[in-house]
Design an enzyme around this catalytic site. Sequence first.
Site, short mmCIF file in Angstrom:
data_model
loop_
_atom_site.label_atom_id
_atom_site.label_comp_id
_atom_site.label_asym_id
_atom_site.label_seq_id
_atom_site.Cartn_x
_atom_site.Cartn_y
_atom_site.Cartn_z
N SER A 121 -19.99 -17.67 33.87
CA SER A 121 -20.03 -19.01 34.44
C SER A 121 -21.40 -19.61 34.14
CB SER A 121 -19.80 -18.96 35.95
OG SER A 121 -20.88 -18.31 36.61
N LYS A 122 -21.62 -20.83 34.63
CA LYS A 122 -22.88 -21.52 34.36
C LYS A 122 -24.09 -20.77 34.90
CE LYS A 122 -20.85 -26.14 34.15
NZ LYS A 122 -20.79 -27.50 34.77
#
Length: 505
Positions: A273-274
């Site tokens: 994910s980010k």
Amino acid sequence: MPVTRTRFCPAPSGWLHVGGARAALYNWLAARHDNGAFVFRIEDTDAERVTDESMQGMVEAMRFLGLDWDEGPEVEGPHGPYRQSERTALYAAVVAALLKAGGAYDAYETPAELAAEREAAQREGRPPGYGGGHRNLTDEQREAFLAEGREPVVRIRTPDEGSVGFTDLIRGPVEFAWADIADFVVQRADGSVTYYLANAVDDLAMGINVVSRGEDLLSATPRQLLLYNLLLADDLLDRALADNAYPGRPADAVPPVFAHQPLLVGEDRKPLSKRHGSVAIDEFRRQGFLPEVLVNFLALCGWSYDATTERFTVDELIDRFTLDRVGRHPALFDTAKLRAMNGDRIKELGDAELAERLQPYLHDAGLVDEPALPEQQRLLLGLAPLLRERIQTLAEAEPLVAFCFRDDVVFDEAAVAKHLKGRAGDVLQAAERVLADVGEWNAEAILGALDGVAADLELGRGKTFQPVRVAVAGSAVSPPLPETLALLDRELVLARIRAAQSLVG
């Protein structure tokens, strides 16, 4: 045996991230390996989340990676249109046919009623799915709900017992119990259709026969298999296509087989994910990762040809890739490995190719024209061999060589404070004098002249080179100094050394 037809069908509500790019790549490789067709389809039925900017960004990211498509946006093809927003009439006709055939039904519960049902199920320890309360409404009940102003959703009736199974090309046999799969919505109250319906209709209508996607969609497969059966029964889909003037299915069309790709994880073994840093392909492009390296690296995020080989050209990947060699276990997205692979590939580039690849990045930084002027091309070509061993991404070149293309020096204050002090004034004065007297302006002569300054002043090479480097480059970091100075105009170098003498503290 039908021709392999794969697809990539993102929802354009954000940028193409590495998980989506790997899904696209695996489908592209499977199609190219089998001399089949790769379809790029846009799933834009969720109007609130979809943007044209995102769609264009996805198209550009695919083109950057070199993943060309045989049918889809900007290409079209025999089974379009390829944007779901342009296929709404077909979906509406299919939903109407499913209702008429009894495979689907209207359900009138309000959001509040559904929430109360979920809460009751949770309290009682039952599965939270829809309980089928409106499965068998009478005409009178339906009319009463409509009179209240309720707008129904349309749900598919799932079997009450038994199971559904299929053989996944990656995971092997998979089975789900129907008791765990509630009746699901295929058309919302506003008339728009859900992913399940649109995806199943389009896969069958376009003759897609291999669906390779992330394992997060594994649980959607039983619903899609049920929809396949309903859509193909009594030629329901074929009639809807014909009645609404959409292209018919390919003559050799068969329902898809599935291949669910393993999860991508970060170094903490949690889903990527980010929080793990860059996950968008466009960001990797901006950072200067080469497309062929990204393709090679993404292919290895789950797939392997053997126990040792990791470097592949695109043609080699096409030749060797098969879905049955994709693993089931989570695949590590190792950014350090990606950087190392990118740096190794940069080292393999010839001077002219590296210069060509650097040009767009220096243009974006406002340093080079588009197209590059002859003098800029000369500088780029000369700098390429000096940068090759010093950068792992193309964007890392800009801070190292920006001074070569700027009219004025931009000084790093820390470099000035550290290196333009003490005897730096003597060094710069001597350097200006000896470099003005150098006969032939080349790296060997410049090196000899600066070493002469070091000897005369009884200083080490570092104490001599660094003041000159800061004077000319504005920074304590640059490509090799004599070779870089030789690429610049002598008078420019002398003027910068002269000007920097006033900065010595």
